[in-house]
Design a protein around this motif. Structure first.
Motif, PDB file in Angstrom:
ATOM      1  N   LEU A  57       0.798  -1.218   0.000  1.00  0.00           N
ATOM      2  CA  LEU A  57       0.000   0.000   0.000  1.00  0.00           C
ATOM      3  C   LEU A  57       0.835   1.274   0.000  1.00  0.00           C
ATOM      4  O   LEU A  57       0.434   2.276  -0.581  1.00  0.00           O
ATOM      5  CB  LEU A  57      -0.936   0.006   1.206  1.00  0.00           C
ATOM      6  N   LEU A  58       2.003   1.237   0.648  1.00  0.00           N
ATOM      7  CA  LEU A  58       2.810   2.447   0.795  1.00  0.00           C
ATOM      8  C   LEU A  58       4.164   2.359   0.108  1.00  0.00           C
ATOM      9  O   LEU A  58       4.888   3.356   0.061  1.00  0.00           O
ATOM     10  CB  LEU A  58       3.029   2.763   2.281  1.00  0.00           C
TER      11      LEU A  58
ATOM     12  N   LYS B 279      -2.434  10.056   8.210  1.00  0.00           N
ATOM     13  CA  LYS B 279      -2.479  10.937   7.045  1.00  0.00           C
ATOM     14  C   LYS B 279      -1.763  10.314   5.855  1.00  0.00           C
ATOM     15  O   LYS B 279      -2.138  10.517   4.705  1.00  0.00           O
ATOM     16  CB  LYS B 279      -1.839  12.279   7.397  1.00  0.00           C
ATOM     17  N   LEU B 280      -0.721   9.568   6.160  1.00  0.00           N
ATOM     18  CA  LEU B 280       0.032   8.903   5.098  1.00  0.00           C
ATOM     19  C   LEU B 280      -0.851   7.896   4.355  1.00  0.00           C
ATOM     20  O   LEU B 280      -0.888   7.867   3.127  1.00  0.00           O
ATOM     21  CB  LEU B 280       1.238   8.200   5.708  1.00  0.00           C
ATOM     22  N   PHE B 281      -1.590   7.077   5.109  1.00  0.00           N
ATOM     23  CA  PHE B 281      -2.479   6.100   4.490  1.00  0.00           C
ATOM     24  C   PHE B 281      -3.562   6.792   3.664  1.00  0.00           C
ATOM     25  O   PHE B 281      -3.856   6.390   2.539  1.00  0.00           O
ATOM     26  CB  PHE B 281      -3.129   5.218   5.562  1.00  0.00           C
ATOM     27  N   SER B 282      -4.164   7.839   4.238  1.00  0.00           N
ATOM     28  CA  SER B 282      -5.256   8.511   3.517  1.00  0.00           C
ATOM     29  C   SER B 282      -4.756   9.164   2.251  1.00  0.00           C
ATOM     30  O   SER B 282      -5.475   9.233   1.249  1.00  0.00           O
ATOM     31  CB  SER B 282      -5.912   9.550   4.430  1.00  0.00           C
ATOM     32  N   THR B 283      -3.516   9.642   2.249  1.00  0.00           N
ATOM     33  CA  THR B 283      -2.976  10.290   1.053  1.00  0.00           C
ATOM     34  C   THR B 283      -2.660   9.281  -0.041  1.00  0.00           C
ATOM     35  O   THR B 283      -2.983   9.479  -1.207  1.00  0.00           O
ATOM     36  CB  THR B 283      -1.700  11.079   1.419  1.00  0.00           C
ATOM     37  N   TYR B 284      -2.006   8.185   0.334  1.00  0.00           N
ATOM     38  CA  TYR B 284      -1.654   7.182  -0.667  1.00  0.00           C
ATOM     39  C   TYR B 284      -2.885   6.511  -1.262  1.00  0.00           C
ATOM     40  O   TYR B 284      -2.929   6.212  -2.450  1.00  0.00           O
ATOM     41  CB  TYR B 284      -0.767   6.101  -0.030  1.00  0.00           C
ATOM     42  N   LEU B 285      -3.884   6.259  -0.432  1.00  0.00           N
ATOM     43  CA  LEU B 285      -4.994   5.423  -0.862  1.00  0.00           C
ATOM     44  C   LEU B 285      -6.213   6.217  -1.286  1.00  0.00           C
ATOM     45  O   LEU B 285      -7.173   5.634  -1.788  1.00  0.00           O
ATOM     46  CB  LEU B 285      -5.373   4.463   0.267  1.00  0.00           C
ATOM     47  N   CYS B 286      -6.190   7.537  -1.115  1.00  0.00           N
ATOM     48  CA  CYS B 286      -7.287   8.396  -1.576  1.00  0.00           C
ATOM     49  C   CYS B 286      -6.708   9.589  -2.331  1.00  0.00           C
ATOM     50  O   CYS B 286      -6.776  10.720  -1.852  1.00  0.00           O
ATOM     51  CB  CYS B 286      -8.134   8.886  -0.405  1.00  0.00           C
ATOM     52  N   PRO B 287      -6.095   9.366  -3.495  1.00  0.00           N
ATOM     53  CA  PRO B 287      -5.424  10.451  -4.212  1.00  0.00           C
ATOM     54  C   PRO B 287      -6.409  11.328  -4.973  1.00  0.00           C
ATOM     55  O   PRO B 287      -6.350  11.435  -6.192  1.00  0.00           O
ATOM     56  CB  PRO B 287      -4.499   9.697  -5.169  1.00  0.00           C
ATOM     57  N   SER B 288      -7.342  11.947  -4.263  1.00  0.00           N
ATOM     58  CA  SER B 288      -8.345  12.753  -4.935  1.00  0.00           C
ATOM     59  C   SER B 288      -7.841  14.138  -5.272  1.00  0.00           C
ATOM     60  O   SER B 288      -8.351  14.802  -6.175  1.00  0.00           O
ATOM     61  CB  SER B 288      -9.592  12.876  -4.051  1.00  0.00           C
ATOM     62  N   GLN B 289      -6.792  14.618  -4.525  1.00  0.00           N
ATOM     63  CA  GLN B 289      -6.262  15.935  -4.778  1.00  0.00           C
ATOM     64  C   GLN B 289      -4.976  15.823  -5.551  1.00  0.00           C
ATOM     65  O   GLN B 289      -4.195  14.906  -5.353  1.00  0.00           O
ATOM     66  CB  GLN B 289      -6.009  16.660  -3.449  1.00  0.00           C
ATOM     67  N   PRO B 290      -4.716  16.764  -6.454  1.00  0.00           N
ATOM     68  CA  PRO B 290      -3.462  16.716  -7.204  1.00  0.00           C
ATOM     69  C   PRO B 290      -2.285  16.908  -6.278  1.00  0.00           C
ATOM     70  O   PRO B 290      -2.307  17.758  -5.388  1.00  0.00           O
ATOM     71  CB  PRO B 290      -3.587  17.892  -8.184  1.00  0.00           C
TER      72      PRO B 290
END
Length: 508
Positions: free
Chosen positions: A431-432, A472-483
């Protein structure tokens, strides 16, 4: 003479260091006009003449090693081969860089003798122009990638140089390199000095990557004090042709080479090569006025330090998603059909059948993302988790629950399931993009707070979802909704990227 110092503190916050793997070149309108004009007139002539000189180097390189056996090349060369060929290559190399626009090489400090410092380390390693540092060092032996031997002319120059070759993909190769460097360094001045770039890859000059453990050294600093940085060739940024063309279009490029005092290790550093290397890195970073970072390359992927965990700058998970979407497959969860904690090894053919892939190239590309055992099989749990992570229909709580159910093991008959080291490492690697040893170390730290050597579902989700840093790391890697903003690895947005950029293959 420099002495060893206290150990470096690890990066405690992800917002501290700049991102050394990304270089952005912004040109004003006037600069663009200038480069269009000089790029059309000056650059073609310079590049053509430089390539002619590059090929003129080949006869001298070939002559020095012609007729010698591999055993003879394990010892330093002497006599006419060294005198004639060495001076010929040195003179033509200076002419080559002069033709590319490097009209001045400014040298500060004094190079130590081979007895005082048998090993030289140069940093920051920011471009393929950095071998210019070999000229004021009188062409020392170098450490280079083994793959570079197959490059025309460059391979011949490496054989001429009696270079020490390393493979990034073979851990045993690194050990052999350390042994060979030590053998030459302890030859009592018999061998010329060995120079290498301990960062191992090109960065953008804004931070020093993590050094590899080494032996006693004289640090050398490389600076390009030009008004516009056209030389940097980072993991993401201008490509090799653009860097070459823009630099050749500059009327004059300057490089500064500074020799620092020889670094003598303390007793503690002599026992701990990693501490020694970190402190040498710190000395060089302070002299350059830039931070030392924990960033490094693991295999062919750039890795950064976030809190107590190493993670890939861009996870391979998104590259897998790109391959599958290109094949017309919408990623989603695939039921493994096995009870939790039990592996299910599958072949490439079964992998293609489960994912309904028919194109052999697509199958090979997607299959290569997963770790294989000795028989070339992959664990289908890895595939199931990766596909679920790429499925945008799952929230993080569902995904972490699935990950736990797939890899948690039963502690005993009728007891609850726990997530042990191997399963935890696999999840973070998938995942990371975390290296498995780094994930295993973090797992041991997390388990210190409890009586067991495994994590419960509650503990795992606290780490993955509610930890102030890693959540925050997990949410960023797995929910790349923002550029993403790739300018700094500190902000979580810089750690993930839904748009995949294939990394350059550096020829260090």
């Amino acid at each position: 003479m420099s002495q060893g110092g206290p150990p470096l503190e690890p990066t405690s916050a992800p917002s501290a260091p700049p991102n050394p793997f990304v270089h952005e070149l912004h040109l004003s309108r006037l600069q663009k006009v200038k480069f269009y004009f000089l790029g059309a007139l000056l650059a073609p002539i310079r590049v053509l003449l430089a390539f002619i000189v590059l090929f003129l180097l080949w006869p001298f390189a070939w002559l020095q090693v012609a007729g010698l056996t591999e055993e003879e090349l394990q010892e330093p060369l002497t006599g006419w081969r060294k005198t004639v060929c060495h001076n010929g290559v040195l003179g033509l190399s200076r002419l080559l860089f002069f033709l590319l626009g490097f009209l001045r090489i400014r040298v500060r400090g004094q190079r130590a003798s081979r007895l005082q410092a048998p090993v030289l380390v140069a940093a920051p390693h920011s471009t393929f122009f950095d071998p210019i540092v070999l000229l004021p060092c009188d062409l020392p032996k170098v450490v280079s990638r083994a793959e570079n031997l197959s490059v025309p002319v460059i391979g011949a120059l490496l054989r001429f140089n009696q270079a020490i070759l390393v493979s990034r993909h073979d851990p045993a190769s690194r050990r052999r390199v350390v042994e060979e460097v030590r053998r030459r360094a302890t030859s009592g001045g018999k061998w010329p000095q060995v120079l290498f770039f301990p960062e191992g890859t090109c960065s953008n000059k804004k931070a020093l990557l993590k050094f590899k453990p080494g032996v006693p050294v004289q640090p050398i600093l490389i600076r390009y004090p030009n008004s516009l940085d056209t030389t940097s060739w980072a993991w993401r940024g201008p490509g090799v042709l653009k860097v070459l063309w823009l630099t050749a279009a500059q009327p004059c490029s300057i490089v500064d080479v500074e020799f620092l005092p020889v670094y003598h290790p303390s007793l503690e550093e002599s026992k701990d090569p990693t501490l020694y290397a970190n402190n040498v890195q710190r000395v060089m970073a302070q002299a350059l006025g830039i931070p030392a970072t924990e960033c490094e390359f693991v295999g062919s992927l750039p890795v950064i330090m976030v809190g107590r965990l190493k993670v890939a700058l861009e996870p391979q998970l998104w590259e897998l998603g790109k391959v599958l979407r290109k094949a017309g497959l919408s990623p989603g969860y695939v039921d493994t059909g096995r009870e939790p904690g039990r592996s299910q090894m599958i072949s490439r053919e079964e992998f293609a059948r489960q994912l309904q892939l028919s194109d052999p190239q697509t199958v090979a590309g997607a299959f290569s993302f997963f770790q294989k055992d000795a028989n070339g099989l992959v664990d289908f749990r890895d595939v199931a988790l990766a596909l679920a992570a790429l499925d945008g229909g799952r929230d993080l709580e569902e995904l972490t629950l699935l990950a736990f159910e797939l890899f948690a093991e039963e502690q005993g008959e009728g007891t609850s399931h726990l997530l042990y080291r191997d399963g935890f490492s696999t999840i973070l690697h998938l995942l990371l993009g975390s290296p498995r040893p780094a994930a295993a170390t973090l797992h041991a730290e997390l388990c210190q707070t409890g009586p067991c050597q495994g994590l419960s579902l509650c503990q795992f989700q606290d780490f993955a979802l509610r930890d102030p840093l890693h959540g925050k790391l997990f949410s960023t890697y797995l929910c790349p909704s923002q550029p993403p903003n790739a300018s700094s690895p500190g902000s979580p947005a810089a750690l993930a990227n839904g748009t995949v950029h294939a990394p350059k293959q550096k020829g260090d």
